[in-house]
Scaffold this motif. Structure first.
Motif, PDB file in Angstrom:
ATOM      1  N   PHE A   1       0.869  -1.168   0.000  1.00  0.00           N
ATOM      2  CA  PHE A   1       0.000   0.000   0.000  1.00  0.00           C
ATOM      3  C   PHE A   1       0.909   1.222   0.000  1.00  0.00           C
ATOM      4  O   PHE A   1       1.224   1.803   1.019  1.00  0.00           O
ATOM      5  CB  PHE A   1      -0.912  -0.019   1.237  1.00  0.00           C
ATOM      6  N   ASP A   2       1.370   1.561  -1.205  1.00  0.00           N
ATOM      7  CA  ASP A   2       2.408   2.565  -1.323  1.00  0.00           C
ATOM      8  C   ASP A   2       1.790   3.894  -1.734  1.00  0.00           C
ATOM      9  O   ASP A   2       1.266   4.055  -2.830  1.00  0.00           O
ATOM     10  CB  ASP A   2       3.416   2.094  -2.384  1.00  0.00           C
ATOM     11  N   THR A   3       1.853   4.832  -0.851  1.00  0.00           N
ATOM     12  CA  THR A   3       1.135   6.071  -1.088  1.00  0.00           C
ATOM     13  C   THR A   3       2.031   7.223  -1.524  1.00  0.00           C
ATOM     14  O   THR A   3       1.593   8.349  -1.608  1.00  0.00           O
ATOM     15  CB  THR A   3       0.409   6.506   0.202  1.00  0.00           C
ATOM     16  N   ASP A   4       3.289   6.911  -1.793  1.00  0.00           N
ATOM     17  CA  ASP A   4       4.224   7.998  -2.087  1.00  0.00           C
ATOM     18  C   ASP A   4       3.861   8.765  -3.354  1.00  0.00           C
ATOM     19  O   ASP A   4       4.184   9.938  -3.495  1.00  0.00           O
ATOM     20  CB  ASP A   4       5.646   7.459  -2.226  1.00  0.00           C
TER      21      ASP A   4
ATOM     22  N   ILE B   1       0.996   9.753  -4.313  1.00  0.00           N
ATOM     23  CA  ILE B   1      -0.167  10.627  -4.238  1.00  0.00           C
ATOM     24  C   ILE B   1       0.225  11.958  -3.618  1.00  0.00           C
ATOM     25  O   ILE B   1       0.912  12.008  -2.613  1.00  0.00           O
ATOM     26  CB  ILE B   1      -1.273   9.961  -3.400  1.00  0.00           C
ATOM     27  N   GLU B   2      -0.226  12.991  -4.255  1.00  0.00           N
ATOM     28  CA  GLU B   2       0.103  14.312  -3.708  1.00  0.00           C
ATOM     29  C   GLU B   2      -0.647  14.541  -2.404  1.00  0.00           C
ATOM     30  O   GLU B   2      -1.812  14.200  -2.263  1.00  0.00           O
ATOM     31  CB  GLU B   2      -0.343  15.400  -4.691  1.00  0.00           C
ATOM     32  N   ASP B   3       0.047  15.159  -1.501  1.00  0.00           N
ATOM     33  CA  ASP B   3      -0.591  15.456  -0.223  1.00  0.00           C
ATOM     34  C   ASP B   3      -1.196  16.853  -0.333  1.00  0.00           C
ATOM     35  O   ASP B   3      -0.583  17.843   0.013  1.00  0.00           O
ATOM     36  CB  ASP B   3       0.479  15.414   0.876  1.00  0.00           C
ATOM     37  N   GLN B   4      -2.441  16.913  -0.843  1.00  0.00           N
ATOM     38  CA  GLN B   4      -2.980  18.213  -1.241  1.00  0.00           C
ATOM     39  C   GLN B   4      -3.218  19.153  -0.070  1.00  0.00           C
ATOM     40  O   GLN B   4      -3.003  20.352  -0.177  1.00  0.00           O
ATOM     41  CB  GLN B   4      -4.326  18.051  -1.968  1.00  0.00           C
ATOM     42  N   ASP B   5      -3.697  18.586   1.016  1.00  0.00           N
ATOM     43  CA  ASP B   5      -4.227  19.475   2.046  1.00  0.00           C
ATOM     44  C   ASP B   5      -3.209  20.008   3.034  1.00  0.00           C
ATOM     45  O   ASP B   5      -3.382  21.060   3.606  1.00  0.00           O
ATOM     46  CB  ASP B   5      -5.328  18.766   2.831  1.00  0.00           C
TER      47      ASP B   5
END
Lengths: 351, 337, 318
Positions: B13-16, B18-22
């Motif tokens: 579950f690799d979330t790197d 995805i931009e951390d928008q907030d």
């Protein structure tokens, strides 16, 4: 027939910024005596769902469509008088923060017995007796004297016990517990949870436990529904949910639980936040945060697909394009059960 | 569960990606920006409120008319040459005695044949200007007093608050009345009397707000960084606590206007014959006692009172709108789980 | 802590305030330009200067200020406020004779205010942001904005003079006779209007705030009828905020009595004060001022006690 059956429930809030669809076409069932968990981040529509069951959604909120069947009777078609006979009588509610759920200017005992007097038509003496009995059952010491205490004279844990007594006062069929332990410390949390388990077993009461904490669900529930942006994204028996999660969001929630002895150097969280419910993203509402999102996810809204039968014959289903074979690369997560590690952790604790 | 079947370990579950928008914009908004956007929001919400705009228009027109009604000269030098009212408000006999409203006298005339319209328009001068000056003085002193009390707390607070209790033990109007009775009437004595009576409310409000604001992190942070007390009060605490003071100031202009007129009506404050709203009412109140069935020269009492009411009501509508605008900041929508 | 202890503490806390009230009142007398003797001399310039000095001695005005204060306080505590110059009557006798009239008027105003404000506030809060709320908000704003002397004049002009429904001027019956109500209605309504409007707004705000609290949802979730939820659970909590301003509203009624009694020729303390001011009866002015201050402190104390009765948390805080 299921005890409680929610079909295509949609609840919207008409705000200045636009229409917020807090609950979107939600369906689920709860069997008699079953312990049903509802999990999700804040803003997923869990509390709104709970309040809808009692028709306590207030302006600017509105239940738009769907049906809520209690023993086959649709709560949404009842008159105000009829629904009042359900509230507190057949469906009891436990609130997140007992301190705010108790009226500060009346005694705890009075707040329990007023429901008993109202629904069971007890006279004040009998209602008082039953309330004291209930306080005793939920583990309030010296219940007889504590009956006439005001809420502020109770500790947080005792306040929550009192609220549980209130919810159970008329022996309901379903108990809705909305994050009943969030406001409490860990030790008290454990005690309250085991009390809930004990009491619901004893009275054969079904419970809908709302929480954002997968650990709480694991401890108490038989079946779980994971909610995201007003929708159910996965429904499964609790074992299947943990050992064989189907939806990427469920996986994300699980991987964000911190664990003792975890080797990874940082806590994994799901990046981003729940989408704005006024303007939900097209396609799958989870796609902006999903590591496996593909182009198809931004276009096609996935349906709820049955993925298999669980251990107790109850089904597991998830809302992801993977299960309609619309994903090209599939979901790349793995769940492994690491026996050694758990041994090690336990060993450490024993030393 | 983990104790039954072992530990669950999740991989892949690799979330790197995805931009951390907030997480970005949550930190960028500084305290100053927040304040500024808050005030902008308040102003825009007042502008949207049509009733408040109407109130504002009434206040503006009445104040301007009072200002331009008659020339104003200071020390023999005319600083305001306009004279927009049709008659000199103190000139007697410009019409018949108690002439009913007509085209030449839109509000009729009084017992000495003076033009009521001219008197009533000019009359705004006294009440409105006293209201503004008193509010400015009282608010300034009250804010300073309350800030000191709230900020330092402890003994200082205890003593200052006891003094406030004493001031609050006298109803404002009664205290102002006695001050005027003892020291004589006129413009500046009235200003003094109402200011002496009015400051206490501001002090109490700002103290309460400061006690709230004091707990905020940025004030603690400023103190921890070694900022001096005075600069902490003026740069951090007051800007954040001032909102309710502004509401109170708006509302209290109306209160002072009524108070000044009340003293005028009681025959205190101004010389009889002064075209001040309350004083006019005092002079004309005997027109009521014409007996049942007799003719009632209603215009003599209705118009002066109506002007007070109109002005104060408009002021209160504005105050209400300001208050709503401030409240709107904390109003939350009840959705979500 | 028990209620009695709480009350005792509040009473003790009022003592310094009462002391402050007496000091302020006394100071008012002494910062006035010129003392009583100067005024007498001004009124009668033929008084020789040794006569003025003798009068000063007689009035104790040659003593240090604090001795004068103590003398005065001693008089006050024994009910001796001096005499009314023009009539040579005891000030305390005049005050006692006028007091019941003012209390009757104020009480009527209070009852009127409560009868309007509580139901009005509940109605507005329950129908928040709907037409009824907007209308009642406008009515309340008008009630606050209308000058009471003008309202009194207009009510009198319309209902007493033109329509002749109510009597005007000095009530001719005893205060306790039922027909007194007819005299009380117009001035009572006038005096209570501002308080009613203020209280209604406070009631609406606090009720609307309470309605958003979770205990209301909890009460509804118990299946209680909406009537019970509002009138039992919400009302008691919202009344708490109303009591915190009750003393302030009492002050507004007391201030109103000065004006309204003058408009309606009501023979109470308020009108007496205005007469005293016009005649420069210092002793009478001081007595009424002091009395007003004491009364408001007392009202504050009462409000605190009611507050503690309504809210169990307060009793424990002290």
């Amino acid at each position: 027939m299921a005890l409680l059956e929610v079909n295509d429930l949609t609840v919207s809030f008409y705000t200045q910024e636009g229409v917020v669809t807090a609950v979107d076409n939600l369906s689920y069932t709860i069997e008699r005596g079953e312990k049903f968990g509802v999990v999700g981040e804040s803003g997923a529509g869990k509390s709104v769902t709970a309040l809808s069951l009692l028709r306590l959604i207030e302006s600017p909120g509105e239940i738009e469509s769907g049906e809520i069947l209690l023993d086959g009777d649709n709560l949404l078609e009842m008159t105000t008088e009829e629904i009042r006979q359900i509230r507190g009588n057949r469906i009891g509610m436990i609130f997140q923060d007992a301190q705010t759920a108790l009226n500060p200017v009346y005694t705890v005992g009075e707040q329990i017995s007023e429901a008993i007097r109202h629904h069971l038509e007890y006279d004040s003496e009998d209602a008082r007796e039953r309330s004291i009995e209930l306080l005793d059952q939920v583990g309030i010491p010296d219940a007889e004297n504590r009956y006439s205490d005001y809420p502020h004279e109770f500790s947080g844990g005792m306040q929550q016990r009192a609220v549980i007594a209130m919810a159970l006062s008329c022996d309901p069929d379903v108990l809705i517990a909305d994050e009943p332990t969030t406001a409490l410390d860990v030790t008290t949390e454990a005690k309250i949870l085991s009390l809930l388990e004990e009491l619901t077993d004893e009275f054969d009461t079904a419970i809908q436990l709302i929480t954002h904490d997968l650990g709480v669900v694991a401890e108490l529930c038989d079946r779980v529904m994971v909610m995201y942006a007003g929708q159910a994204v996965e429904k499964a028996p609790v074992e299947e949910l943990y050992y064989d999660p189907k939806h990427p969001y469920t996986v994300g929630l699980m991987s964000s639980i911190p664990r003792v002895g975890d080797d990874s150097d940082r806590l994994r969280t799901i990046p981003g936040a729940m989408p704005d419910l006024i303007d939900t993203p097209p396609g799958c509402s989870f796609h902006p945060r999903c590591p496996y999102a593909e182009e198809a996810c931004t276009r096609t809204e996935p349906g709820m697909i049955t993925t298999g039968d669980g251990a107790n014959g109850s089904q597991q289903s998830a809302r992801c394009l993977e299960y309609t074979n619309d994903l090209q690369h599939g979901l790349g997560f793995d769940v492994t059960i690491d026996d050694d590690l758990s041994e090690r952790v336990r060993g450490e604790q024993h030393e | 569960m983990s104790t039954e079947r072992g530990r669950i370990q999740i991989s892949g579950f690799d979330t790197d990606g995805i931009e951390d928008q907030d997480s970005l914009d949550a930190w960028s908004e500084s305290e100053a920006d927040e304040l500024e956007s808050r005030w902008r929001k308040i102003v825009s919400s007042i502008v949207r409120d049509r009733l408040a705009l109407g109130g504002f228009a009434v206040v503006a027109v009445m104040s301007l008319a009072a200002l331009l009604s008659q020339p104003i000269s200071v020390g023999g030098f005319t600083i305001q040459p306009f004279s927009i009212v049709p008659y000199d408000p103190t000139q007697t006999g410009v019409g018949a005695r108690y002439a009913a409203p007509s085209l030449s006298h839109p509000m009729g005339t009084d017992r000495l044949g003076r033009d009521l319209f001219s008197r009533v328009v000019t009359g705004g001068r006294y009440s409105i200007s006293i209201g503004l000056i008193v509010t400015a003085l009282a608010a300034t002193f009250g804010v300073i007093y309350g800030s000191i009390s709230g900020y330092f707390g402890g003994r200082v607070d205890e003593v200052l608050m006891r003094i406030l209790d004493v001031v609050f033990a006298f109803p404002g109007l009664v205290l102002a009345l006695i001050l005027v009775a003892l020291f004589g009437g006129g413009f500046w004595p009235l200003v003094g009397a109402f200011a002496l009576v009015g400051w206490a409310t501001y002090a109490r409000i700002i103290r309460g707000e400061i006690l709230k604001v004091k707990q905020n992190e940025y004030v603690m942070a400023a103190k921890a960084l070694g900022a001096r007390d005075r600069s902490v009060i003026f740069r951090h605490v007051i800007p954040n606590a001032i909102a309710p003071v502004i509401v109170q100031a708006t509302l209290s202009i109306g209160t002072v206007v009524i108070g000044v007129a009340a003293l005028g009506f009681l025959g205190l404050g101004f010389d009889p014959g002064t075209p001040e709203w309350g004083t006019i009412l005092d002079a004309e109140s005997d027109t009521l006692a014409t007996g049942a069935g007799g003719t009632w020269d209603w215009w003599a009492t209705v118009f002066p009172g109506l002007m007070i009411f109109l002005f104060v009501m408009s002021m209160n509508i504005i105050g209400d709108a300001v208050n709503d605008a401030l409240d709107a900041q904390v109003d939350d929508i009840g959705g979500g789980g | 802590m028990s209620l009695q202890k709480f009350i005792l503490k509040r009473i003790l806390a009022s003592v310094p305030v009462l002391f402050g009230v007496s000091v302020v009142t006394f100071a008012l007398m002494h910062i006035t330009p010129g003392d009583i003797v100067d005024q007498l001399v001004a009124a009668n310039p033929n008084v020789p200067s040794h006569e003025a000095a003798r009068l000063r001695r007689e009035f104790g005005l040659d003593q240090p200020v604090w001795v004068q204060y103590l003398d005065w306080m001693q008089g006050v505590l024994t009910g001796d406020f001096g005499e009314v110059y023009s009539s040579s009557r005891d000030v305390s006798a005049v005050v006692l004779a006028r007091l019941p009239e003012t209390i009757a008027l104020g009480l009527f105003g209070w009852v009127f205010a409560i009868l309007i404000a509580i139901p009005g506030g509940i109605y507005a809060a329950v129908n928040k942001d709907q037409l009824g709320d907007t209308v009642s908000r406008f009515v309340a704003l008008s009630g606050i904005s209308i000058p009471n002397f003008w309202l009194g004049l207009m009510l009198m002009a319309v209902f007493a003079v033109q329509l002749d429904w109510f009597p005007t001027l000095d009530p001719q019956t005893s205060l306790l006779s039922p027909s007194m109500l007819w005299w009380l209605i117009l001035p009572g309504v006038t005096i209570g209007t501002a308080a009613a409007a203020n209280m209604m707004r406070i009631m609406r705000t606090s009720m609307a705030e309470e309605l958003n609290k979770e205990y209301v949802t909890a009460a509804r979730a118990k299946g209680l009828p909406e009537r019970t939820v509002i009138l039992k659970h919400v009302l008691r909590n919202s009344l708490i905020s109303v009591t915190t301003v009750a003393a302030f509203l009492t002050a507004s009624i007391v201030a109103g009595s000065v004006v309204v009694e003058t408009v309606f020729g009501w023979p109470g303390l308020g009108r007496e004060l205005i007469d005293a001011v016009h005649l420069r009866e210092i002793n009478l002015i001081l007595a009424i001022t002091l009395f007003t201050g004491f009364f408001i402190v007392l009202a504050n104390l009462l409000a605190d006690i009611v507050y503690a009765l309504l809210d169990p948390r307060i009793r424990d805080e002290y």
